[in-house]
Design a protein around this motif. Structure first.
Motif, mmCIF file in Angstrom:
data_model
loop_
_atom_site.group_PDB
_atom_site.id
_atom_site.type_symbol
_atom_site.label_atom_id
_atom_site.label_comp_id
_atom_site.label_asym_id
_atom_site.label_seq_id
_atom_site.Cartn_x
_atom_site.Cartn_y
_atom_site.Cartn_z
ATOM 1 N N GLY A 78 26.399 24.863 -11.573
ATOM 2 C CA GLY A 78 26.019 26.258 -10.835
ATOM 3 C C GLY A 78 25.252 27.096 -11.494
ATOM 4 O O GLY A 78 25.204 28.333 -11.116
ATOM 5 N N VAL A 111 26.751 35.669 -3.721
ATOM 6 C CA VAL A 111 27.286 34.506 -4.043
ATOM 7 C C VAL A 111 27.908 33.370 -3.401
ATOM 8 O O VAL A 111 27.658 32.121 -3.666
ATOM 9 C CB VAL A 111 28.801 35.033 -4.872
ATOM 10 C CG1 VAL A 111 29.622 33.888 -5.596
ATOM 11 C CG2 VAL A 111 28.340 36.179 -6.032
ATOM 12 N N GLU A 112 28.103 33.732 -2.108
ATOM 13 C CA GLU A 112 28.660 32.744 -1.110
ATOM 14 C C GLU A 112 27.603 32.063 -0.679
ATOM 15 O O GLU A 112 27.771 30.654 -0.508
ATOM 16 C CB GLU A 112 29.372 33.302 0.131
ATOM 17 C CG GLU A 112 30.394 34.072 -0.145
ATOM 18 C CD GLU A 112 30.391 35.524 -0.838
ATOM 19 O OE1 GLU A 112 29.308 36.186 -0.721
ATOM 20 O OE2 GLU A 112 31.464 35.998 -1.313
ATOM 21 N N LEU A 133 24.703 25.161 -2.895
ATOM 22 C CA LEU A 133 25.175 24.000 -4.064
ATOM 23 C C LEU A 133 25.889 23.083 -3.733
ATOM 24 O O LEU A 133 25.828 21.781 -3.963
ATOM 25 C CB LEU A 133 25.722 24.812 -5.211
ATOM 26 C CG LEU A 133 24.619 25.795 -6.135
ATOM 27 C CD1 LEU A 133 25.275 26.285 -7.327
ATOM 28 C CD2 LEU A 133 23.543 24.882 -6.778
ATOM 29 N N GLU A 134 26.800 23.342 -2.830
ATOM 30 C CA GLU A 134 27.683 22.450 -2.221
ATOM 31 C C GLU A 134 26.998 21.443 -1.167
ATOM 32 O O GLU A 134 27.290 20.283 -1.261
ATOM 33 C CB GLU A 134 28.834 23.229 -1.323
ATOM 34 C CG GLU A 134 29.997 22.166 -0.911
ATOM 35 C CD GLU A 134 30.732 21.307 -1.883
ATOM 36 O OE1 GLU A 134 30.979 20.253 -1.686
ATOM 37 O OE2 GLU A 134 30.831 21.909 -3.139
ATOM 38 N N GLN A 168 26.925 29.481 -3.449
ATOM 39 C CA GLN A 168 27.861 28.576 -3.566
ATOM 40 C C GLN A 168 27.743 27.441 -2.443
ATOM 41 O O GLN A 168 27.732 26.050 -2.329
ATOM 42 C CB GLN A 168 29.234 29.207 -3.512
ATOM 43 C CG GLN A 168 29.717 29.587 -4.692
ATOM 44 C CD GLN A 168 29.485 28.952 -5.851
ATOM 45 O OE1 GLN A 168 29.933 27.694 -5.993
ATOM 46 N NE2 GLN A 168 29.016 29.429 -7.149
ATOM 47 N N GLU A 169 27.211 27.991 -1.052
ATOM 48 C CA GLU A 169 27.161 27.003 -0.138
ATOM 49 C C GLU A 169 25.875 26.077 -0.303
ATOM 50 O O GLU A 169 25.979 24.964 -0.085
ATOM 51 C CB GLU A 169 26.848 27.960 1.455
ATOM 52 C CG GLU A 169 27.939 28.725 1.690
ATOM 53 C CD GLU A 169 27.500 29.368 3.044
ATOM 54 O OE1 GLU A 169 26.546 29.482 3.453
ATOM 55 O OE2 GLU A 169 28.598 30.276 3.251
ATOM 56 N N ARG A 185 25.533 18.998 -3.515
ATOM 57 C CA ARG A 185 26.563 18.185 -4.162
ATOM 58 C C ARG A 185 26.979 16.939 -3.175
ATOM 59 O O ARG A 185 27.326 15.847 -3.694
ATOM 60 C CB ARG A 185 27.591 18.898 -4.454
ATOM 61 C CG ARG A 185 27.664 19.960 -5.892
ATOM 62 C CD ARG A 185 28.761 20.496 -6.139
ATOM 63 N NE ARG A 185 28.510 21.730 -7.198
ATOM 64 C CZ ARG A 185 28.613 22.872 -6.905
ATOM 65 N NH1 ARG A 185 29.123 23.415 -5.935
ATOM 66 N NH2 ARG A 185 28.392 23.699 -8.121
#
Length: 138
Positions: free
Chosen positions: A122, A7-8, A14-15, A11-12, A18
């Motif tokens: 996400g 999951v981390e 996708l960030e 998220q990294e 972004r």
């Protein structure tokens, strides 16, 4: 062999997208009968304009990240830069659902489609066609 990203890691990745104001990523893929994979990646901003993203060229070799180069018909490798590692990790995460579903593309089938990531939410969706070879007794 493909390993599901944590999951981390998702998220990294996708960030990272972004930060470039990328809101959508489309990855085309195809293959079957023992070969296949992601064919191309296109990223878009909020206005649906294409956004150039760096191409990750680094590959994990154990705990080391390397880049393989071909110069004058010779292959060599070098340590990957931090940017190359970052974008290779992003690519691995984004392409992950393809390999999670079809693995190494081994089998008597053929698939082609598009994996679309909604970077803001996400989430991702896959759409395409899949055919299977069948056998009948005679």
């Amino acid at each position: 062999m493909f390993e599901n990203p944590s999951v981390e890691e998702v998220q990294e990745a996708l960030e990272t997208l972004r930060e470039l104001h990328i809101t959508r990523v489309e990855i085309t893929f195809s293959g079957g009968n023992d070969e296949g994979g992601a064919d191309g990646v296109t990223a878009f901003d909020t206005q649906s304009n294409e956004v150039d993203v760096p191409k990750g060229r680094a590959y994990r070799n154990g705990n080391l990240w390397q880049v393989y180069e071909f110069i004058q018909h010779r292959s060599s490798s070098r340590p990957a830069t931090e940017d190359e590692i970052t974008w290779s990790r992003v690519r691995d995460v984004l392409e992950g659902p393809i390999y999670e579903r079809w693995g190494s593309f081994a089998g008597e089938f053929y698939v082609q489609g598009t994996l679309t990531w909604d970077v803001v939410k996400g989430t991702h969706e896959m759409h395409g066609q899949e055919s299977f070879e069948t056998y009948a007794s005679f």
